[in-house]
Design a protein around this motif. Structure first.
Motif, PDB file in Angstrom:
ATOM      1  N   ALA A  39       0.811  -1.204   0.000  1.00  0.00           N
ATOM      2  CA  ALA A  39       0.000   0.000   0.000  1.00  0.00           C
ATOM      3  C   ALA A  39       0.847   1.257   0.000  1.00  0.00           C
ATOM      4  O   ALA A  39       0.359   2.340  -0.285  1.00  0.00           O
ATOM      5  N   GLY A  40       2.135   1.148   0.298  1.00  0.00           N
ATOM      6  CA  GLY A  40       3.005   2.300   0.275  1.00  0.00           C
ATOM      7  C   GLY A  40       3.657   2.550  -1.064  1.00  0.00           C
ATOM      8  O   GLY A  40       4.470   3.463  -1.202  1.00  0.00           O
ATOM      9  N   ASP A  41       3.321   1.769  -2.064  1.00  0.00           N
ATOM     10  CA  ASP A  41       3.924   1.894  -3.387  1.00  0.00           C
ATOM     11  C   ASP A  41       3.251   3.033  -4.144  1.00  0.00           C
ATOM     12  O   ASP A  41       2.348   2.829  -4.939  1.00  0.00           O
ATOM     13  N   THR A  42       3.677   4.252  -3.866  1.00  0.00           N
ATOM     14  CA  THR A  42       3.030   5.410  -4.462  1.00  0.00           C
ATOM     15  C   THR A  42       3.261   5.514  -5.960  1.00  0.00           C
ATOM     16  O   THR A  42       2.542   6.222  -6.654  1.00  0.00           O
ATOM     17  N   SER A  43       4.247   4.797  -6.486  1.00  0.00           N
ATOM     18  CA  SER A  43       4.483   4.828  -7.928  1.00  0.00           C
ATOM     19  C   SER A  43       3.342   4.177  -8.681  1.00  0.00           C
ATOM     20  O   SER A  43       3.173   4.376  -9.871  1.00  0.00           O
ATOM     21  N   LYS A  44       2.529   3.375  -7.985  1.00  0.00           N
ATOM     22  CA  LYS A  44       1.380   2.729  -8.614  1.00  0.00           C
ATOM     23  C   LYS A  44       0.075   3.198  -7.980  1.00  0.00           C
ATOM     24  O   LYS A  44      -0.879   2.450  -7.862  1.00  0.00           O
ATOM     25  N   ALA A  45       0.065   4.424  -7.513  1.00  0.00           N
ATOM     26  CA  ALA A  45      -1.141   5.058  -6.984  1.00  0.00           C
ATOM     27  C   ALA A  45      -1.731   4.301  -5.817  1.00  0.00           C
ATOM     28  O   ALA A  45      -2.930   4.247  -5.649  1.00  0.00           O
ATOM     29  N   ALA A  46      -0.874   3.667  -5.011  1.00  0.00           N
ATOM     30  CA  ALA A  46      -1.374   2.912  -3.871  1.00  0.00           C
ATOM     31  C   ALA A  46      -1.745   3.840  -2.726  1.00  0.00           C
ATOM     32  O   ALA A  46      -1.131   4.870  -2.511  1.00  0.00           O
ATOM     33  N   TRP A 267      -2.096   4.685 -17.205  1.00  0.00           N
ATOM     34  CA  TRP A 267      -2.836   5.874 -16.825  1.00  0.00           C
ATOM     35  C   TRP A 267      -2.888   5.907 -15.303  1.00  0.00           C
ATOM     36  O   TRP A 267      -2.575   4.917 -14.648  1.00  0.00           O
ATOM     37  N   LYS A 268      -3.286   7.017 -14.739  1.00  0.00           N
ATOM     38  CA  LYS A 268      -3.379   7.124 -13.292  1.00  0.00           C
ATOM     39  C   LYS A 268      -4.819   7.373 -12.892  1.00  0.00           C
ATOM     40  O   LYS A 268      -5.449   8.314 -13.377  1.00  0.00           O
ATOM     41  N   ALA A 269      -5.337   6.531 -12.032  1.00  0.00           N
ATOM     42  CA  ALA A 269      -6.716   6.636 -11.581  1.00  0.00           C
ATOM     43  C   ALA A 269      -6.747   7.109 -10.130  1.00  0.00           C
ATOM     44  O   ALA A 269      -5.783   6.921  -9.381  1.00  0.00           O
ATOM     45  N   PRO A 270      -7.853   7.698  -9.707  1.00  0.00           N
ATOM     46  CA  PRO A 270      -7.958   8.133  -8.311  1.00  0.00           C
ATOM     47  C   PRO A 270      -7.971   6.946  -7.353  1.00  0.00           C
ATOM     48  O   PRO A 270      -8.339   5.834  -7.738  1.00  0.00           O
ATOM     49  N   GLY A 304      -3.262   1.257 -14.079  1.00  0.00           N
ATOM     50  CA  GLY A 304      -3.858   2.475 -13.535  1.00  0.00           C
ATOM     51  C   GLY A 304      -3.656   2.675 -12.058  1.00  0.00           C
ATOM     52  O   GLY A 304      -4.017   3.720 -11.516  1.00  0.00           O
ATOM     53  N   GLY A 305      -3.094   1.683 -11.368  1.00  0.00           N
ATOM     54  CA  GLY A 305      -2.900   1.794  -9.931  1.00  0.00           C
ATOM     55  C   GLY A 305      -2.117   0.617  -9.421  1.00  0.00           C
ATOM     56  O   GLY A 305      -1.078   0.265  -9.957  1.00  0.00           O
ATOM     57  N   SER A 306      -2.616  -0.048  -8.402  1.00  0.00           N
ATOM     58  CA  SER A 306      -1.969  -1.237  -7.862  1.00  0.00           C
ATOM     59  C   SER A 306      -3.015  -2.164  -7.274  1.00  0.00           C
ATOM     60  O   SER A 306      -4.138  -1.747  -6.963  1.00  0.00           O
ATOM     61  N   LEU A 307      -2.640  -3.415  -7.118  1.00  0.00           N
ATOM     62  CA  LEU A 307      -3.541  -4.371  -6.494  1.00  0.00           C
ATOM     63  C   LEU A 307      -3.879  -3.918  -5.079  1.00  0.00           C
ATOM     64  O   LEU A 307      -5.023  -4.013  -4.630  1.00  0.00           O
ATOM     65  N   ALA A 308      -2.888  -3.408  -4.344  1.00  0.00           N
ATOM     66  CA  ALA A 308      -3.105  -2.971  -2.964  1.00  0.00           C
ATOM     67  C   ALA A 308      -4.122  -1.843  -2.883  1.00  0.00           C
ATOM     68  O   ALA A 308      -5.031  -1.867  -2.037  1.00  0.00           O
TER      69      ALA A 308
END
Length: 342
Positions: A39-46, A267-270, A304-308
C-alpha cells in the motif's frame, strides 16, 4: 489476537467442503519473485491501508492472468505494443504480491483464443493449491466446441469459460445456443465482457433469458466509465439485475478512468473511494451483496494503480455494509459461483 485469528482461519480451511476452491494455501512460501506491491507503493497510486490485511478477512481473487511472452512462438495476448504488461507474468510473482495483500487463493482467467494455451496455464498452476481454478477461453459455437470443452472439463480445476471475446459476435444463433446449453449442463460458468460495442447489454440480457440455468458473470464492472454513471448504463444494470443468473465481477476499478480505449499506455486513476462510489452504488442496488464478486485483473490493474490500492477501495466501500456483506463480495460468493455444479 492475531495468532488466534490465524489459528481459527486454518481450522476453517480444513473444514470447508468446496473443491477445488476449498483448498487453503499455506501462509508461507519461498519465491524469487520481485518485491510485492504494498500500500506504500506510491508509484502505482497505492493508498495507505486503513485496516491491516490480517484484520479484514480472507480474499479470494477471481481474475488474474498468467502468460509467458518469452516462450517459443510468443503469445497472442498481450501484444508488444502493450508495453507495461508485455513481459513474463508467472505464478511466483503474483503469489508473493497476493499474500502480502491478504489474498488466500486465486482463479486464473485465460485471455488467449488458442485452445492449447488453456492447457499451458493449467501446467503453470500444477501442484500449487494457491491457484484454485481456471476460467478457460473457448470459441462458443465453433465446430470443435464440444470436444474442446470435454477435454477441459476433465480437469476439475476448469470451472467455466470466458466467451465472446475473440470469437464471433454474440448472436445466440443455433450453434451458440447449443454450446451455451452444453456449458450449463456441465454445471460450468460463463465470464463475459460487456462494454462499448463489445457484447451489448441487451444481447447479454437475451443470453440470460435464453439459457436461464447458465451462471453468467459480467467482468470489470460491466463497462462502468467516468466519474458519473451514464443513465443508459444505469438502466442496463437495473434490467440485467432482474435476471438471477447474472452476476457482476467487482473488478478492474481503474479502467473507469482510462482515457483511451486501449491498454497500450499506463494511466493514473484516483484512489479515493468517493471517485468510484456512484457506480458501485448502482451495482449494489441492482445486484445486491450476493451477486458481486471481487477480482483484481492483475497484472492489468497495474496500468492504472496497484492491487493494494484496488483492494483498499473495495474494503472501504464494503465496510458500510457490514462484515457479512464484505465477506460475500470478497470471498464467499466466489466459492459458490465458481464451484462446478453437476
Amino acid at each position: 489476537m492475531l495468532t488466534s485469528i490465524k489459528t481459527n482461519f486454518a481450522t476453517l480451511c480444513l473444514t470447508m467442503a468446496l473443491s477445488p476452491l476449498a483448498a487453503c494455501a499455506s501462509s508461507s512460501s519461498s519465491t524469487t519473485a520481485p518485491p510485492p506491491e504494498t500500500a506504500g507503493d506510491t508509484s502505482k497510486a497505492a493508498a495507505p491501508l486503513a485496516v491491516p490485511a490480517a484484520q479484514r478477512g480472507p480474499i479470494l481473487d477471481t481474475h488474474i492472468h498468467l502468460y509467458q511472452v518469452t516462450r517459443p512462438g510468443g503469445v497472442v495476448w498481450p501484444e508488444a505494443k502493450q508495453k507495461p504488461i508485455y513481459r513474463d507474468v508467472l505464478p511466483a510473482e503474483y503469489e508473493a504480491i497476493a499474500k502480502q495483500n491478504g489474498i488466500i487463493g486465486t482463479g486464473v482467467v485465460e485471455a488467449s483464443p488458442v485452445v492449447e494455451d488453456n492447457f499451458k496455464v493449467l501446467e503453470m498452476m500444477k501442484g500449487d493449491g494457491f491457484f484454485r481454478f481456471l476460467v478457460a477461453q473457448l470459441e462458443i459455437g465453433s465446430p470443435s466446441f464440444s470436444a474442446d470443452l470435454a477435454r477441459l472439463a476433465a480437469d476439475p480445476r476448469v470451472v467455466g469459460i470466458r466467451g465472446f471475446l475473440w470469437s464471433p459476435k454474440l448472436t445466440l444463433d443455433q450453434k451458440q445456443l447449443a454450446s451455451l446449453e452444453e456449458l450449463a449442463a456441465k454445471g460450468m460458468t460463463l465470464d463475459i465482457i460487456s462494454r462499448g460495442t463489445l457484447n451489448p447489454k441487451d444481447k447479454v440480457e437475451a443470453l440470460a433469458t435464453a439459457v436461464p440455468r447458465l451462471r453468467i458473470i459480467i467482468d470489470h464492472l460491466a463497462g462502468a466509465k467516468g466519474a458519473t454513471p451514464d443513465p443508459a448504463w444505469v438502466d442496463a444494470m437495473q434490467r440485467l439485475g432482474k435476471h438471477p443468473n447474472i452476476y457482476i465481477k467487482f473488478s478492474s476499478f481503474f479502467d473507469m478512468y482510462n482515457p483511451a480505449s486501449t491498454e497500450d499506455e499506463p494511466w493514473k486513476a484516483p484512489t479515493d473511494v468517493a471517485a468510484y462510489k456512484p457506480h458501485f452504488d448502482v451495482l449494489m442496488k441492482a445486484f445486491g451483496e450476493d451477486r458481486l464478486i471481487w477480482g483484481s485483473n492483475w497484472p492489468v490493474v497495474d496500468m492504472g494503480g496497484s492491487l493494494a490500492s484496488e483492494i483498499e477501495i473495495a474494503e472501504l466501500y464494503l465496510k458500510e455494509f457490514g462484515q457479512e456483506a464484505r465477506d460475500k463480495v470478497m470471498f464467499k460468493n466466489a466459492q459458490k459461483f465458481y464451484a462446478r455444479q453437476p
